[in-house]
Each structure stands twice: as C-alpha cells, then as structure tokens.
Design a protein around this motif. Structure first.
Motif, PDB file in Angstrom:
ATOM      1  N   TRP A  15       0.984  -1.092  -0.060  1.00 20.52           N
ATOM      2  CA  TRP A  15       0.063   0.014   0.099  1.00 20.52           C
ATOM      3  C   TRP A  15       0.925   1.182  -0.030  1.00 20.52           C
ATOM      4  O   TRP A  15       1.926   1.167   0.733  1.00 20.52           O
ATOM      5  CB  TRP A  15      -0.883   0.126   1.529  1.00 20.52           C
ATOM      6  CG  TRP A  15      -2.495  -0.077   1.132  1.00 20.52           C
ATOM      7  CD1 TRP A  15      -3.286   0.587   1.398  1.00 20.52           C
ATOM      8  CD2 TRP A  15      -3.091  -1.389   0.329  1.00 20.52           C
ATOM      9  NE1 TRP A  15      -4.547   0.356   1.138  1.00 20.52           N
ATOM     10  CE2 TRP A  15      -4.433  -0.801   0.360  1.00 20.52           C
ATOM     11  CE3 TRP A  15      -2.674  -2.147  -0.487  1.00 20.52           C
ATOM     12  CZ2 TRP A  15      -5.637  -1.578  -0.268  1.00 20.52           C
ATOM     13  CZ3 TRP A  15      -3.752  -2.938  -1.318  1.00 20.52           C
ATOM     14  CH2 TRP A  15      -5.022  -2.539  -1.183  1.00 20.52           C
ATOM     15  N   PRO A  16       0.419   2.384  -0.653  1.00 25.21           N
ATOM     16  CA  PRO A  16       1.350   3.474  -0.627  1.00 25.21           C
ATOM     17  C   PRO A  16       1.476   3.954   0.628  1.00 25.21           C
ATOM     18  O   PRO A  16       0.514   4.479   1.453  1.00 25.21           O
ATOM     19  CB  PRO A  16       0.551   4.505  -1.586  1.00 25.21           C
ATOM     20  CG  PRO A  16      -0.800   4.098  -1.587  1.00 25.21           C
ATOM     21  CD  PRO A  16      -0.837   2.507  -1.632  1.00 25.21           C
ATOM     22  N   GLN A  17       2.699   4.157   1.110  1.00 27.09           N
ATOM     23  CA  GLN A  17       2.860   4.838   2.383  1.00 27.09           C
ATOM     24  C   GLN A  17       4.315   6.042   2.272  1.00 27.09           C
ATOM     25  O   GLN A  17       5.015   5.732   1.566  1.00 27.09           O
ATOM     26  CB  GLN A  17       3.261   3.899   3.546  1.00 27.09           C
ATOM     27  CG  GLN A  17       1.761   3.185   3.907  1.00 27.09           C
ATOM     28  CD  GLN A  17       2.266   2.434   5.001  1.00 27.09           C
ATOM     29  OE1 GLN A  17       3.181   1.593   5.243  1.00 27.09           O
ATOM     30  NE2 GLN A  17       1.188   1.949   6.016  1.00 27.09           N
ATOM     31  N   SER A  18       4.430   6.903   3.119  1.00 23.63           N
ATOM     32  CA  SER A  18       5.193   7.923   3.482  1.00 23.63           C
ATOM     33  C   SER A  18       5.579   8.056   4.853  1.00 23.63           C
ATOM     34  O   SER A  18       4.781   7.614   5.615  1.00 23.63           O
ATOM     35  CB  SER A  18       5.015   8.973   2.472  1.00 23.63           C
ATOM     36  OG  SER A  18       3.760   9.827   2.956  1.00 23.63           O
ATOM     37  N   PRO A  19       6.606   8.832   5.057  1.00 20.12           N
ATOM     38  CA  PRO A  19       7.028   8.860   6.603  1.00 20.12           C
ATOM     39  C   PRO A  19       5.871   9.600   7.221  1.00 20.12           C
ATOM     40  O   PRO A  19       5.287  10.366   6.663  1.00 20.12           O
ATOM     41  CB  PRO A  19       8.261   9.694   6.636  1.00 20.12           C
ATOM     42  CG  PRO A  19       8.763   9.464   5.403  1.00 20.12           C
ATOM     43  CD  PRO A  19       7.649   9.170   4.292  1.00 20.12           C
ATOM     44  N   THR A  20       5.695   9.526   8.357  1.00 14.20           N
ATOM     45  CA  THR A  20       4.587   9.860   9.168  1.00 14.20           C
ATOM     46  C   THR A  20       4.851  11.564   9.444  1.00 14.20           C
ATOM     47  O   THR A  20       5.911  12.219   9.334  1.00 14.20           O
ATOM     48  CB  THR A  20       4.695   9.465  10.786  1.00 14.20           C
ATOM     49  OG1 THR A  20       4.418   7.803  10.657  1.00 14.20           O
ATOM     50  CG2 THR A  20       3.601   9.907  11.431  1.00 14.20           C
ATOM     51  N   PHE A  21       3.543  12.152   9.224  1.00 10.29           N
ATOM     52  CA  PHE A  21       3.467  13.799   9.183  1.00 10.29           C
ATOM     53  C   PHE A  21       4.133  14.183   7.759  1.00 10.29           C
ATOM     54  O   PHE A  21       4.201  15.627   7.576  1.00 10.29           O
ATOM     55  CB  PHE A  21       4.321  14.326  10.193  1.00 10.29           C
ATOM     56  CG  PHE A  21       4.030  13.799  11.722  1.00 10.29           C
ATOM     57  CD1 PHE A  21       2.697  13.364  11.870  1.00 10.29           C
ATOM     58  CD2 PHE A  21       4.882  13.258  12.441  1.00 10.29           C
ATOM     59  CE1 PHE A  21       2.399  12.961  13.303  1.00 10.29           C
ATOM     60  CE2 PHE A  21       5.001  12.928  13.803  1.00 10.29           C
ATOM     61  CZ  PHE A  21       3.608  12.582  14.071  1.00 10.29           C
ATOM     62  N   HIS A  22       4.603  13.527   6.644  1.00  9.01           N
ATOM     63  CA  HIS A  22       5.125  13.820   5.714  1.00  9.01           C
ATOM     64  C   HIS A  22       4.297  14.828   4.776  1.00  9.01           C
ATOM     65  O   HIS A  22       4.809  15.727   4.199  1.00  9.01           O
ATOM     66  CB  HIS A  22       5.577  12.599   4.786  1.00  9.01           C
ATOM     67  CG  HIS A  22       6.227  13.043   3.473  1.00  9.01           C
ATOM     68  ND1 HIS A  22       7.417  13.332   3.352  1.00  9.01           N
ATOM     69  CD2 HIS A  22       5.677  12.880   2.347  1.00  9.01           C
ATOM     70  CE1 HIS A  22       7.709  13.594   1.998  1.00  9.01           C
ATOM     71  NE2 HIS A  22       6.631  13.356   1.292  1.00  9.01           N
ATOM     72  N   PHE A  23       3.112  14.471   4.711  1.00 10.07           N
ATOM     73  CA  PHE A  23       2.132  15.407   3.903  1.00 10.07           C
ATOM     74  C   PHE A  23       1.568  16.817   4.828  1.00 10.07           C
ATOM     75  O   PHE A  23       1.230  17.548   4.050  1.00 10.07           O
ATOM     76  CB  PHE A  23       1.233  14.691   3.544  1.00 10.07           C
ATOM     77  CG  PHE A  23      -0.178  14.372   4.388  1.00 10.07           C
ATOM     78  CD1 PHE A  23      -1.306  14.755   4.479  1.00 10.07           C
ATOM     79  CD2 PHE A  23       0.185  13.380   5.405  1.00 10.07           C
ATOM     80  CE1 PHE A  23      -2.231  14.453   5.506  1.00 10.07           C
ATOM     81  CE2 PHE A  23      -0.716  12.977   6.543  1.00 10.07           C
ATOM     82  CZ  PHE A  23      -2.009  13.637   6.415  1.00 10.07           C
ATOM     83  N   TRP A  24       2.051  16.852   5.908  1.00  9.24           N
ATOM     84  CA  TRP A  24       1.820  18.242   6.806  1.00  9.24           C
ATOM     85  C   TRP A  24       2.361  19.348   6.298  1.00  9.24           C
ATOM     86  O   TRP A  24       2.055  20.451   6.509  1.00  9.24           O
ATOM     87  CB  TRP A  24       1.819  17.912   8.035  1.00  9.24           C
ATOM     88  CG  TRP A  24       0.964  16.758   8.881  1.00  9.24           C
ATOM     89  CD1 TRP A  24       0.088  15.958   8.162  1.00  9.24           C
ATOM     90  CD2 TRP A  24       0.773  16.341  10.285  1.00  9.24           C
ATOM     91  NE1 TRP A  24      -0.383  15.093   9.103  1.00  9.24           N
ATOM     92  CE2 TRP A  24      -0.210  15.628  10.348  1.00  9.24           C
ATOM     93  CE3 TRP A  24       1.311  17.105  11.488  1.00  9.24           C
ATOM     94  CZ2 TRP A  24      -0.504  14.942  11.588  1.00  9.24           C
ATOM     95  CZ3 TRP A  24       0.777  16.594  12.511  1.00  9.24           C
ATOM     96  CH2 TRP A  24       0.112  15.763  12.724  1.00  9.24           C
ATOM     97  N   ARG A  25       3.603  19.197   5.727  1.00 14.14           N
ATOM     98  CA  ARG A  25       4.545  20.275   5.125  1.00 14.14           C
ATOM     99  C   ARG A  25       4.461  19.775   3.801  1.00 14.14           C
ATOM    100  O   ARG A  25       4.953  18.746   3.214  1.00 14.14           O
ATOM    101  CB  ARG A  25       5.465  20.345   5.855  1.00 14.14           C
ATOM    102  CG  ARG A  25       6.519  21.528   5.502  1.00 14.14           C
ATOM    103  CD  ARG A  25       7.788  21.634   6.424  1.00 14.14           C
ATOM    104  NE  ARG A  25       7.177  22.100   7.819  1.00 14.14           N
ATOM    105  CZ  ARG A  25       7.206  23.399   8.040  1.00 14.14           C
ATOM    106  NH1 ARG A  25       7.500  24.306   7.218  1.00 14.14           N
ATOM    107  NH2 ARG A  25       6.723  23.797   9.371  1.00 14.14           N
TER     108      ARG A  25
END
Length: 241
Positions: free
Chosen positions: A206-216
């Motif tokens: 499943w697509p994932q990125s580091p936690t909080f990544h999309f907040w900035r």
C-alpha cells in the motif's frame, strides 16, 4: 517504505452482495467503537475539575482577563498552539496548522454555550501577522512568559468551565487527543489508502510515506499554500511571506 509513485495496488473486486456482507460485518465493529467512545465521553463528563488561577493574556484588543475570554458563555475550549518565536510564518508548526485549519468556525460550539480560542506562546505582534495571513477568525491570546501549566504547553486542547468569576479546568487532551478537530485525518481514515503513513497497518505494498510527511509541502505547512501572498520558501529566510 518509500512513497509508491506507480499505480498502487487496490482491494479485490467482488460483487455488490459480497461487498455488503463485508461492509455489514465491519459495521458491527464500528458501532462497538462508537458506543465505546460514547462511554468514554460519559466518563469525561464525570471527571472532577480543578480551579485555575485567573490571568490576563494579550489579545487583539489588549490584555484580556480569563473570564472575558468566555465572551459571556459558561464554557471555553482552547487549542494550545505551538510557536517558534522569531521564525517566519513558513517555519511555524505544521502539526498545529493541520489541527486549527480543520476547525475554522465555532458557530455550533457557540450555540451550545461554548467559546473557542487559541492560546499561543508567541509574542502578540507575531501572532497577529500569522492570524491575518492564515485568515483565522478565532480569538488568539499570547501566553508568552506564562509557566502556569493550565495556560502553558502546546499541541493540546484544554476545556474550562466558568462559575461567576471563578474558572475551572475540566479536561485536557494529551498526544493524539487533538485529532478530535482534525477532520482531514478522520476522512482519510475512511479511504482505502488511509493516511498513507508508515505507522499504519495497511496491506502489503500500500502507498505509504513517513509519518507527518504530507503536513508540510515544499517548505511550508501544507495549508499555507492556499493563502493569498504565499511565495516559494527562500532557504535563507524560511519564507517570510
């Protein structure tokens, strides 16, 4: 896992009758979760309270006594916003931004006798510029130099009750408790890919990125790019606009 930029996997395809059976099975668990939340809220209403030392905090209209922050209502909900004093707007807390951005209007709280305000340890002149840039309409008050734990701290929601001129703290969140007003995250939880953060329990690949990544995004808290006058962040000043 790094962010997957190819076509991500998806759930298996089934006929509608099968889908409804699976959905209804999950609904049983969702209802249990809702009832558990209701029971916790009932226990929260039965917590004792503790009296707060009344202070005046600088606001848009000058020093404001705590009781006046209630604006004539009996209850006050406060979000304690973090602040990097002296830093440009682009460098302010992305976590607090996603929290407050999702709660733009307190009309329904007001209708139940509850006022909403923001407390922040930044100097009032910096808070004013930030509030105007973001378009926030909630009242903001500066807790700069205040170390009383009822007022100090960041990234938390505090709830107060007024009895005449006396004020009592009835509840305060810790950790992920602020998600109560983070509607974007709650909606993402309903989507097939969720928040797409590495801590989540998702199917393989499943697509994932580091936690909080999309907040900035590109040097700014993500919501700031919607604001008039937002400019690319200059590495030398952090984006002062």
């Amino acid at each position: 896992m790094t962010e997957n930029r190819t076509t991500p996997p998806a759930p298996p395809v089934v006929d509608r009758a099968t889908w409804l059976r699976e959905r209804e099975a999950l609904l049983v668990r969702e209802k249990e979760h809702t009832r558990a939340g209701d029971a916790i809220a009932a226990a929260r209403r039965r917590l004792p309270m503790t009296e707060v030392t009344p202070l005046s905090l600088p606001g848009a209209n000058g020093p404001t006594p705590l009781v006046d922050m209630f604006e004539g209502r009996d209850e006050l909900v406060v979000y304690k916003h973090m602040w990097e004093e002296g830093k440009p707007i682009a460098q302010q807390c992305e976590g607090c931004t996603i929290t407050i951005w999702d709660f733009q209007n307190a009309a329904y709280l007001n209708a139940r006798g509850v006022t909403f305000a923001v407390w922040c340890p930044g100097p009032q002149e910096e808070l004013t510029r930030f509030r105007e840039f973001m378009g926030y309409t909630h009242p903001w008050y500066s807790t700069r130099g205040v170390d009383d734990p009822a007022y100090a701290g960041g990234g938390a929601i505090a709830v107060f009750l007024r009895r005449g001129d006396r004020v009592f703290l009835t509840y305060e969140t810790t950790g992920r408790g602020v998600e109560a007003i983070m509607a974007s995250l709650k909606l993402l939880d309903m989507t097939v890919y969720g928040r797409m953060e590495t801590w989540e329990d998702s199917p393989k690949d499943w697509p994932q990125s580091p936690t909080f990544h999309f907040w900035r995004t590109e040097g700014r808290p993500t919501a700031q790019w919607t604001r008039p006058g937002a400019t690319p962040v200059d590495s030398s000043d952090g984006g002062c606009h």
